[in-house]
Design an enzyme around this catalytic site. Sequence first.
Site, mmCIF file in Angstrom:
data_model
loop_
_atom_site.group_PDB
_atom_site.id
_atom_site.type_symbol
_atom_site.label_atom_id
_atom_site.label_comp_id
_atom_site.label_asym_id
_atom_site.label_seq_id
_atom_site.Cartn_x
_atom_site.Cartn_y
_atom_site.Cartn_z
ATOM 1 N N HIS A 152 36.738 37.475 8.476
ATOM 2 C CA HIS A 152 38.036 38.013 8.869
ATOM 3 C C HIS A 152 38.107 39.532 8.845
ATOM 4 O O HIS A 152 39.180 40.092 9.040
ATOM 5 C CB HIS A 152 39.137 37.472 7.949
ATOM 6 C CG HIS A 152 39.520 36.055 8.222
ATOM 7 N ND1 HIS A 152 40.411 35.693 9.207
ATOM 8 C CD2 HIS A 152 39.125 34.900 7.633
ATOM 9 C CE1 HIS A 152 40.560 34.374 9.209
ATOM 10 N NE2 HIS A 152 39.794 33.876 8.267
ATOM 11 N N LYS A 201 53.669 43.652 8.516
ATOM 12 C CA LYS A 201 52.333 43.198 8.145
ATOM 13 C C LYS A 201 51.953 43.893 6.841
ATOM 14 O O LYS A 201 52.653 44.790 6.369
ATOM 15 C CB LYS A 201 51.309 43.504 9.240
ATOM 16 C CG LYS A 201 51.283 44.953 9.695
ATOM 17 C CD LYS A 201 50.343 45.125 10.889
ATOM 18 C CE LYS A 201 50.919 44.529 12.149
ATOM 19 N NZ LYS A 201 50.004 43.677 12.877
ATOM 20 N N ARG A 202 50.864 43.457 6.277
ATOM 21 C CA ARG A 202 50.371 44.090 5.056
ATOM 22 C C ARG A 202 50.254 45.603 5.260
ATOM 23 O O ARG A 202 49.825 46.058 6.312
ATOM 24 C CB ARG A 202 49.000 43.489 4.716
ATOM 25 C CG ARG A 202 48.316 44.043 3.500
ATOM 26 C CD ARG A 202 47.146 43.121 3.105
ATOM 27 N NE ARG A 202 46.240 42.863 4.213
ATOM 28 C CZ ARG A 202 45.127 43.547 4.454
ATOM 29 N NH1 ARG A 202 44.787 44.545 3.660
ATOM 30 N NH2 ARG A 202 44.344 43.229 5.463
ATOM 31 N N LYS A 235 46.071 49.658 9.509
ATOM 32 C CA LYS A 235 47.129 49.067 10.326
ATOM 33 C C LYS A 235 48.099 50.130 10.841
ATOM 34 O O LYS A 235 48.913 49.863 11.711
ATOM 35 C CB LYS A 235 47.860 47.981 9.537
ATOM 36 C CG LYS A 235 46.962 46.780 9.224
ATOM 37 C CD LYS A 235 47.681 45.724 8.430
ATOM 38 C CE LYS A 235 46.772 44.567 8.059
ATOM 39 N NZ LYS A 235 46.431 43.694 9.192
ATOM 40 N N THR A 258 47.673 37.815 13.983
ATOM 41 C CA THR A 258 48.421 36.648 14.478
ATOM 42 C C THR A 258 49.892 37.010 14.670
ATOM 43 O O THR A 258 50.594 36.337 15.413
ATOM 44 C CB THR A 258 48.303 35.449 13.513
ATOM 45 O OG1 THR A 258 48.662 35.855 12.190
ATOM 46 C CG2 THR A 258 46.886 34.892 13.518
ATOM 47 N N LYS A 263 52.805 35.730 17.502
ATOM 48 C CA LYS A 263 54.144 35.235 17.171
ATOM 49 C C LYS A 263 55.204 36.025 17.924
ATOM 50 O O LYS A 263 56.146 35.442 18.495
ATOM 51 C CB LYS A 263 54.367 35.326 15.658
ATOM 52 C CG LYS A 263 53.451 34.433 14.846
ATOM 53 C CD LYS A 263 53.379 34.850 13.383
ATOM 54 C CE LYS A 263 52.232 34.134 12.682
ATOM 55 N NZ LYS A 263 51.867 34.748 11.396
#
Length: 813
Positions: A360, A551-552, A557, A659, A663
């Site tokens: 991952h 998100k985290r 990110k 993901t 969504k």
Amino acid sequence: MGANVDPAVVALANEIVRSLTYRLGKNASVATRYDWLSATIRVVRDRLVDKWIASTKKAYDRQDKRVYYLSLEFLIGRLLRDAVTNLGMMDDVRAALDTLGVDLDLITELEPDAALGNGGLGRLAACFMESMATVDVPAHGYGIRYVHGLFRQEMSDGWQVELPETWLDHGNPWEFERRERSIEVGFGGMVEMLPSGDSEEPRYVWRPQERVLAVAYDTPIAGWRGKRVNTLRLWSAMPVDPILLDAFNAGDHIGALRESNKAVALAQVLYPADATPAGQELRLKQEYFFSAASLQDIVHRHVHQYGELDSLPDKASIQLNDTHPAVSVAELMRILIDIHGYGFDQAWDMTRRIFCYTNHTLLPEALESWPVPLFERLLPRHMQLIYAINARLLREARRDRGFDDDRIRAISLIDESGERRVRMGNLAFAGSHSVNGVSALHTELMKETVFRELHELYPDRINNKTNGITPRRWLMQCNPGLTSLLQETIGDRFLDNIECLSDLENLAGDAAFGEKFRAVKLENKQRLAAVVRERLGLHVDPTALFDIQIKRIHEYKRQFLNIVEAIALYDQMRSQPHRDWVPRVKFFGGKAAPSYQNAKLIIKLANDVARVINNDPAVRGLLKVVFMPNYNVSLAEIMVPAADLSEQISTAGMEASGTGNMKFGLNGAITIGTLDGANVEMRSQVGEDNIVIFGLTAEEVLRWRGDGYVPREVIDASPELSQALSAIASGVFSPDDRDRYKELIAGIYERDWFMVAADFDSYAAAQRRVDDLWRDQDRWTAMAIRNSAHMGWFSSDRAIRQYARDIWHVPTA
């Protein structure tokens, strides 16, 4: 009850009342909403149990091959809506509760989120469990039943505060304790060599110094329309001896509970901080604890049914979800060799046929490794087996492929570049017959970067299985308004085959449908606005563009890039008030690892920026910044359907898949993002005109890093970026501590590993393209509809069918 009430609804209502009376000992007149929730869950669970037992019996009778999914996280969220939707009971349950004066929506809000995961990894595991049941794959999920799991996030003056998550305070009515399935797990101790007898190979026995019991708790997981119900088995830890009675009687009342406390600690917290040796030890013990219990359970089940283990590779496929359960490779070898008497070669052949590994991440720090002394002290027999596996691996590389010393060092299970460490990613790769990435780009980068030499040694082992999401949770449950509109417009086929959403393509330019589509989105935005008002006391305009990044929190990110662009936009709005600015609300949500200081600083910056912008009359409410505390599955189910713009802006080449992007797209949001992870495949599915792409590609990021990239020069050439960074560094947003962000900004000027400066101008320009699109609401709506229409391919049903066909070799419905 009225005379016209459906008798089936009356019977269900009576059953809920009986559950309330005889399982909870409550009278309806004094029952709380939580009592009604618990009673309703138990009635729904009863329906699941019948199908659960039937599914298990069918697998036994047909001698089906089973899939075992090992994951340190299962972010399952609330389960009541999931279960009643998949069982087709939603209308009946709602009507039954109505006859009792109970609002289903109110009681479902009381169900706690199971604190069993952090982010995408755990939510993927939950989606996969639901999809395996949906496509009729006999499967068990294995993980840890965390008492507190990941922390509950609260804000104190904009800083993240970590508090215990108390999701089990009222018990868990979904689960069944299986005390009879307690399994002993050991740590430490010594390894003895036994007389070999007639065997050519020496025999060993591990005698652990510390022992704990893993106790199974089973939760039924229903597939769509209840065709199959699979098992999520989570392990809780108990001491073998709950109290050292001699010590207690001698007056050492605290010390007498030492072993009990050590055992209980194993299942308390997800990802305990590993900055200390004690934290590292607890993490490794957690990973071995659940891996060992799961492997022993799998072997026991197989032997109980077949009486032997030779057929185990034909009847079991074990999927390792990331490197956390990688120690399972060594554990299965130990079980086969030391307990069941297999020779090393046969055990190794069986192990590799059984295991599959999903990678991952390409981040080296996320590819777990453990100091050899720690590993050897806790798991001495496993260390011996890892050395033996490594010797075989390196001999094969030299003999068969002519590997030189550099490539040998790269594939070795032991990293000797500094402190000697056990490489868990390499162990998982070597011990599996299949290694898959989770997006097309990620898979190719695996071959070129972290596993380049192992891919050269085993060129047929790496394959791609792009992630997916379950449409039951991420459309039908979280967005009932859109689901109803789709049923009214294109029929019900998409409920059973989500790829039938492609029928929407023909409606993208239909003005009447577009108006209805916008109305659903507005209702979802109004719901989110109400949550913001209730939780934060802040008013946001539902007609503004809702720009969401949830998100985290991690530097790759790039929440920081989003915040800096918000500051630049804020500056422009103040200096150019005459322009036709698009009203925008920028939402953030996510948790930072407790020891990740820069991530926690980014959360504080988001809140500092929000405080300044939201209270400045000069922007006339045209821009607001909102950080939503304690982001979890239930909050995502509110935010995802409300999003107009989906922020997927990671540094290219660093996000394996994502993901959240799927969504958001399924619910009609337009993506702004880099060509990273599954964004690449999303662009192919929705078309280049229906997604907003910016920034460097993965290849360009690598080239820039290698060509002497000087971020200061890029910053100096961008007035908007330079001004925004200067404002942060000088304390404009932190007047109480003007130096708070100096080091954070210095990191951008000096290194900028995550390419914030390099991508800023492209990102800012892309955001102004978004503004232009938003001004043309007909065009925006058509793009949003096309995003929904072409997200069907990203279903976890499709992903699981590919795993089943290509990796597990099991049939699907």
